[in-house]
Design a protein around this motif. Structure first.
Motif, short mmCIF file in Angstrom:
data_model
loop_
_atom_site.label_atom_id
_atom_site.label_comp_id
_atom_site.label_asym_id
_atom_site.label_seq_id
_atom_site.Cartn_x
_atom_site.Cartn_y
_atom_site.Cartn_z
N ARG A 1 0.73 -1.13 -0.03
CA ARG A 1 0.04 -0.10 -0.14
C ARG A 1 1.07 1.24 -0.16
NH1 ARG A 1 -5.20 -0.36 0.13
NH2 ARG A 1 -6.25 -2.17 0.57
N SER B 1 0.05 4.42 0.42
CA SER B 1 -0.13 5.41 1.42
C SER B 1 0.38 4.95 2.76
CB SER B 1 -1.81 5.43 1.92
OG SER B 1 -2.34 4.25 2.11
N SER B 2 0.73 3.68 2.88
CA SER B 2 1.44 3.26 4.12
C SER B 2 2.97 3.60 4.15
CB SER B 2 1.22 1.86 4.39
OG SER B 2 -0.23 1.33 4.56
N HIS C 1 1.96 1.01 -10.72
CA HIS C 1 0.64 1.24 -10.21
C HIS C 1 -0.31 0.04 -10.64
CE1 HIS C 1 -3.52 2.77 -9.85
NE2 HIS C 1 -3.28 3.07 -8.63
N ASP D 1 -3.97 2.66 -4.70
CA ASP D 1 -3.04 2.70 -3.51
C ASP D 1 -2.26 1.32 -3.47
OD1 ASP D 1 -1.92 4.08 -1.20
OD2 ASP D 1 -3.32 2.66 -0.11
N VAL D 2 -2.27 0.56 -4.66
CA VAL D 2 -1.31 -0.52 -4.49
C VAL D 2 -0.24 -0.45 -5.44
CG1 VAL D 2 -1.44 -3.13 -4.62
CG2 VAL D 2 -3.14 -2.07 -3.56
N VAL E 1 -3.73 -7.49 -1.04
CA VAL E 1 -3.36 -6.12 -0.49
C VAL E 1 -4.82 -5.26 -0.82
CG1 VAL E 1 -1.99 -4.20 -0.45
CG2 VAL E 1 -1.10 -6.61 -0.61
N TYR E 2 -5.18 -5.31 -1.93
CA TYR E 2 -6.21 -4.27 -2.26
C TYR E 2 -7.55 -4.71 -1.60
CZ TYR E 2 -9.96 -2.00 -4.92
OH TYR E 2 -11.02 -1.18 -5.31
#
Length: 289
Positions: free
Chosen positions: A9, A11-12, A30, A34-35, A54-55
């Motif tokens: 991710r 953002s993390s 991408h 966000d993954v 993950v998504y």
């Protein structure tokens, strides 16, 4: 493996100060919202599967091609969408199928920390979703990689009577054979069977006087000592492979076997001729064809 060689991710990573927004946008591939994954990584079906998990989140279960890839199945095109089972309806992003399927106990396992459908359950989902030929190729490859048997897939079907695609799945299971080691081998077998010839045994082992296996043939009939072998491109472009193929064929034929060799042009452009050749060889040794 580098820290970002597995999907993560974005953002993390930014929140932790490990990456900037600029680095994320310009230095990584991408996959989903966000993954991301490092650009040096080839995005295979297995990478798409990890990205989908993950998504979709930890409550999701990977299935279909995604589960097959993580169980070691080969020949999965990276253009195939990833697949997850997740309760509730949602609008999936591009390159992701989200199924609201029912899972029974024992139909999911854990692979590298991810919830993944068992081989039999993944095969069940693929077999009732894909067109006939694609489904048989996919299930052949999955059975080859995991040694799961068609009977185990049928057991899953028995638990889900009335599920969509069940008629199609049950129709293909008799044609699934985990002995196939490539899609062309599956296609060759299907052409032979569709022509009304006896179903060949796959992966016939040749053992020397010392008890050691020295060769394995794609398919054939022990009763009539007739073999059918598919020669992929590497059989012609690799000099050492070609030399061994010639030696190997000579040794097999010296043991009383008849060999029908098949290439891509014969299989896909002239399947009728392929059948004619196989039928002629079987008839020559007394097979009732």
């Amino acid at each position: 493996m580098g820290i970002y060689d597995a999907p993560f991710r974005g953002s993390s990573a930014v929140a932790a100060g490990a990456l900037t927004d600029h680095q994320l946008r310009h230095g990584f591939t991408h996959l989903y919202r966000d993954v991301y994954v490092a650009r040096r990584v080839e995005v295979t079906a297995a990478v798409w599967a990890r990205a989908a998990w993950v998504y979709a989140g930890p409550d999701a279960v990977l299935t279909g091609y995604s589960a097959a890839a993580l169980h070691g199945s080969k020949w999965i095109d990276a253009s195939e969408p990833a697949e997850v089972i997740r309760v509730g309806h949602c609008r999936p992003p591009k390159h992701l199928l989200v199924h609201d399927y029912r899972l029974e106990p024992g139909e999911a396992t854990v692979v590298d920390g991810m919830r993944v459908a068992t081989p039999a359950r993944a095969a069940f989902d693929l077999g009732r979703r894909l067109p006939r030929k694609e489904a048989i190729v996919a299930l052949d490859a999955l059975c080859n990689a995991t040694k799961v048997k068609p009977e185990a897939i049928a057991d899953i079907a028995d638990r889900h009577r009335g599920a969509r695609g069940m008629t199609a799945l049950r129709a293909i299971l008799p044609d699934v054979d985990g002995g196939a080691e490539s899609p062309p081998e599956t296609h060759t077998r299907l052409v032979i069977v569709a022509a009304g010839l006896p179903r060949p045994e796959t992966q016939i082992v040749h053992v020397g006087e010392d008890g050691w296996e020295w060769a394995r043939s794609d398919m054939g009939w022990r009763e009539w000592r007739v073999l059918v072998e598919y020669d992929g491109e590497h059989h012609w472009t690799d000099r050492r492979q070609r030399a061994w193929d010639i030696e190997r064929s000579a040794r097999i034929e010296a043991l009383g076997w008849t060999v029908v060799r098949v290439g891509a042009e014969l299989l896909y452009d002239r399947p009728g001729e392929l059948v004619r050749r196989v039928r002629a060889k079987l008839r020559a040794v007394g097979a009732p064809v």
